[in-house]
Design an enzyme around this catalytic site. Structure first.
Site, PDB file in Angstrom:
ATOM      1  N   GLY A   1       6.715   0.961   5.387  1.00 47.98           N
ATOM      2  CA  GLY A   1       6.112   1.636   5.279  1.00 47.98           C
ATOM      3  C   GLY A   1       5.358   1.558   3.938  1.00 47.98           C
ATOM      4  N   LEU A   2       5.498   0.204   3.461  1.00 45.27           N
ATOM      5  CA  LEU A   2       4.540  -0.332   2.613  1.00 45.27           C
ATOM      6  C   LEU A   2       3.138  -1.294   3.102  1.00 45.27           C
ATOM      7  CD1 LEU A   2       7.478  -0.533  -0.465  1.00 45.27           C
ATOM      8  CD2 LEU A   2       5.405   0.968  -0.454  1.00 45.27           C
ATOM      9  N   GLY A   3       3.157  -1.404   3.801  1.00 48.90           N
ATOM     10  CA  GLY A   3       2.278  -2.731   4.376  1.00 48.90           C
ATOM     11  C   GLY A   3       2.375  -3.520   4.109  1.00 48.90           C
ATOM     12  N   GLY A   4       3.736  -4.311   3.998  1.00 45.15           N
ATOM     13  CA  GLY A   4       3.690  -5.593   3.354  1.00 45.15           C
ATOM     14  C   GLY A   4       2.911  -6.865   4.293  1.00 45.15           C
ATOM     15  N   GLY A   5       3.985  -6.702   5.602  1.00 46.18           N
ATOM     16  CA  GLY A   5       3.647  -7.383   7.204  1.00 46.18           C
ATOM     17  C   GLY A   5       1.728  -7.816   7.190  1.00 46.18           C
ATOM     18  N   SER A   6       1.341  -6.674   7.345  1.00 44.52           N
ATOM     19  CA  SER A   6      -0.456  -6.156   7.594  1.00 44.52           C
ATOM     20  C   SER A   6      -0.675  -6.989   6.358  1.00 44.52           C
ATOM     21  CB  SER A   6      -0.616  -4.496   7.430  1.00 44.52           C
ATOM     22  OG  SER A   6      -0.030  -4.314   8.399  1.00 44.52           O
ATOM     23  N   SER A   7       0.028  -6.510   4.971  1.00 44.92           N
ATOM     24  CA  SER A   7      -1.078  -7.516   3.906  1.00 44.92           C
ATOM     25  C   SER A   7      -1.112  -8.603   3.739  1.00 44.92           C
ATOM     26  CB  SER A   7      -0.776  -6.433   2.572  1.00 44.92           C
ATOM     27  OG  SER A   7      -1.487  -6.856   1.218  1.00 44.92           O
TER      28      SER A   7
ATOM     29  N   LYS B   1       0.882  -1.229  -0.030  1.00 43.64           N
ATOM     30  CA  LYS B   1       0.447  -0.242   0.265  1.00 43.64           C
ATOM     31  C   LYS B   1       0.985   1.306  -0.123  1.00 43.64           C
ATOM     32  CE  LYS B   1       1.106   1.627   4.352  1.00 43.64           C
ATOM     33  NZ  LYS B   1       1.458   2.736   4.842  1.00 43.64           N
TER      34      LYS B   1
ATOM     35  N   ASP C   1      -3.279  -1.282  10.042  1.00 44.86           N
ATOM     36  CA  ASP C   1      -3.189  -1.313   8.748  1.00 44.86           C
ATOM     37  C   ASP C   1      -3.802  -2.397   7.669  1.00 44.86           C
ATOM     38  OD1 ASP C   1      -2.083   1.355   8.317  1.00 44.86           O
ATOM     39  OD2 ASP C   1      -0.049   0.225   8.182  1.00 44.86           O
TER      40      ASP C   1
ATOM     41  N   PRO D   1       9.604  -5.040   0.299  1.00 47.97           N
ATOM     42  CA  PRO D   1      10.246  -4.406   1.435  1.00 47.97           C
ATOM     43  C   PRO D   1       9.837  -4.675   3.162  1.00 47.97           C
ATOM     44  CG  PRO D   1      10.367  -2.887  -0.684  1.00 47.97           C
ATOM     45  CD  PRO D   1       9.160  -3.513  -0.792  1.00 47.97           C
TER      46      PRO D   1
HETATM   47  O1  C5P Z   1      -2.055  -0.986  14.939  1.00 43.65           O
HETATM   48  P1  C5P Z   1      -0.219  -0.980  14.738  1.00 43.65           P
HETATM   49  O2  C5P Z   1      -0.151  -2.297  15.711  1.00 43.65           O
HETATM   50  O3  C5P Z   1      -0.348  -1.880  13.474  1.00 43.65           O
HETATM   51  O4  C5P Z   1       0.185  -0.016  15.653  1.00 43.65           O
HETATM   52  C1  C5P Z   1       1.184  -0.079  15.514  1.00 43.65           C
HETATM   53  C2  C5P Z   1       1.430   1.486  16.196  1.00 43.65           C
HETATM   54  O5  C5P Z   1       1.666   2.389  15.186  1.00 43.65           O
HETATM   55  C3  C5P Z   1       1.254   1.685  17.303  1.00 43.65           C
HETATM   56  O6  C5P Z   1       1.599   1.590  18.454  1.00 43.65           O
HETATM   57  C4  C5P Z   1       0.863   3.079  17.629  1.00 43.65           C
HETATM   58  O7  C5P Z   1       1.792   3.587  18.494  1.00 43.65           O
HETATM   59  C5  C5P Z   1       0.615   4.001  16.069  1.00 43.65           C
HETATM   60  N1  C5P Z   1      -0.610   4.098  16.356  1.00 43.65           N
HETATM   61  C6  C5P Z   1      -1.298   4.964  16.252  1.00 43.65           C
HETATM   62  N2  C5P Z   1      -2.701   4.803  16.006  1.00 43.65           N
HETATM   63  C7  C5P Z   1      -2.798   4.327  14.753  1.00 43.65           C
HETATM   64  C8  C5P Z   1      -2.210   3.182  13.551  1.00 43.65           C
HETATM   65  C9  C5P Z   1      -1.011   3.310  14.843  1.00 43.65           C
HETATM   66  O8  C5P Z   1      -0.549   5.855  17.130  1.00 43.65           O
HETATM   67  N3  C5P Z   1      -4.308   5.054  14.028  1.00 43.65           N
END
Ligand code: C5P
Length: 332
Positions: A109-115, A16, A149, A105
């Protein structure tokens, strides 16, 4: 009929890009309300899922840092476990053996693990014959429990993402030919929690005008909803490139990112934005061909030393397109 799980289920898990990322104040649960236009890209990992011979679930990863068996806390394995709990007794949620080919990569910041996690939820439910046993709302809840994500990747196509990441409004794909995207990922890590901490700390982390990012994001959402032409999206790259509230935070963590971004913008002669908490940077083009030509030129500059990139390894440079809603699903 073949027994469920014996024919591998295959999913493409696209990367993403955040075209905009506006961040509200820290909430009482520690997260932040977002307003972000996220689009899937043509670069994708490939996940293949089948019934395991025995216990437990397993994941073999190829590509990326070389072949390895994934650790139990890997997002794909967590996605299987969470989906299994949600299915309960509604289906035989047998153990799964998965294979993941990494092309996106990592921690970029490309969301690979989330995808990958979103693809894993979808593939697991299908393997178990439980796709209808879990509502769309439950799928989002499963996805959210893995990461903020992840829900975006359940939708497909451009999405306005709000709340912690769980309020999703599908937007229309830009009209006309596919929009070309150049992505460049220097070999440095930016921790997302650390970027948000820096954002909260204010001062260096807060953007010059926090309302400007939000307004730009709202405006683009309205334009995409109404049907924006690809060439008009590309024409807006200048303002979009300024509409990411984590740029200053990322540069505070990796100071060399600032000069790197400036040099990339100068060499490309285009506005350059940052995806999510970085370090990946993007530039938009009217076609894939133009993005490919620019990527080849940037790779030449990286090889000649004209483009000095932070990190131990050369930056990864890809040319791709903004993808439509069907990218997340292919036939086995
Ligand atoms: O949800 P996730 O664990 O992927 O988020 C990673 C980090 O990004 C969180 O620990 C938080 O610090 C930050 N985050 C946030 N607000 C969001 C999404 C992520 O503060 N809406």
């Amino acid at each position: 009929m073949t027994e469920p799980g014996h024919v591998p289920i295959v999913r493409l898990a696209p990367a993403k890009l955040n075209l905009t990322l506006s961040i509200g104040p820290r909430r009482s649960d520690g997260y932040h309300d977002l307003h972000s236009i996220m689009v899937p890209l043509g670069i994708a990992d490939r996940l293949s899922v089948a019934r395991a011979q025995g216990l437990p679930d397993s994941l073999h990863v190829a590509g990326g840092d070389g072949p390895h068996a994934a650790a139990p806390d890997d997002l794909v394995l967590r996605a299987f476990a969470t989906a299994r709990r949600a299915v309960g007794r509604a289906a035989d949620a047998f153990p799964l053996a998965a294979r993941l080919e990494k092309r996106i990569p990592i921690a970029a910041g490309l969301g690979g693990g989330s995808s990958d996690a979103a693809a894993a939820i979808d593939a697991a439910l299908e393997a178990w014959g439980a796709a209808d046993a879990v509502t769309a709302r439950d799928r989002v809840a499963i996805a959210m429990s893995i990461g903020s994500d992840v829900p975006f990747f359940l939708v497909g196509g451009p999405v306005l993402v709000e709340g912690r990441g769980d309020r999703l409004t599908p937007l229309r794909v830009p009209l006309g030919g596919p929009v070309g995207v150049l992505v460049v990922t220097p070999a440095v890590g930016v921790s997302t929690p650390e970027a948000f901490r820096r954002f909260d700390a204010g001062g260096v982390a807060s953007p010059a005008d926090p309302h400007a990012t939000r307004l730009t994001s709202e405006h683009l959402a309205a334009e995409l909803r109404a049907g924006l032409r690809g060439e008009d999206l590309v024409a807006r790259a200048g303002v979009l490139a300024t509409a990411n509230d984590l740029v200053t935070a990322a540069a505070a963590i990796v100071p060399a990112l600032r000069a790197f971004r400036r040099t990339v913008a100068r060499l490309l002669g285009r506005p350059v934005g940052q995806s999510g908490s970085g370090p990946t940077l993007w530039a938009l083009y009217p076609s894939l061909g133009e993005a490919e030509a620019a990527a080849a030129e940037l790779a030449r500059c990286a090889a000649s030393g004209e483009l000095e990139a932070p990190g131990e390894r050369p930056p990864r440079i890809h040319a791709t397109t903004i993808a439509g809603p069907d990218t997340g699903r292919i036939d086995a």
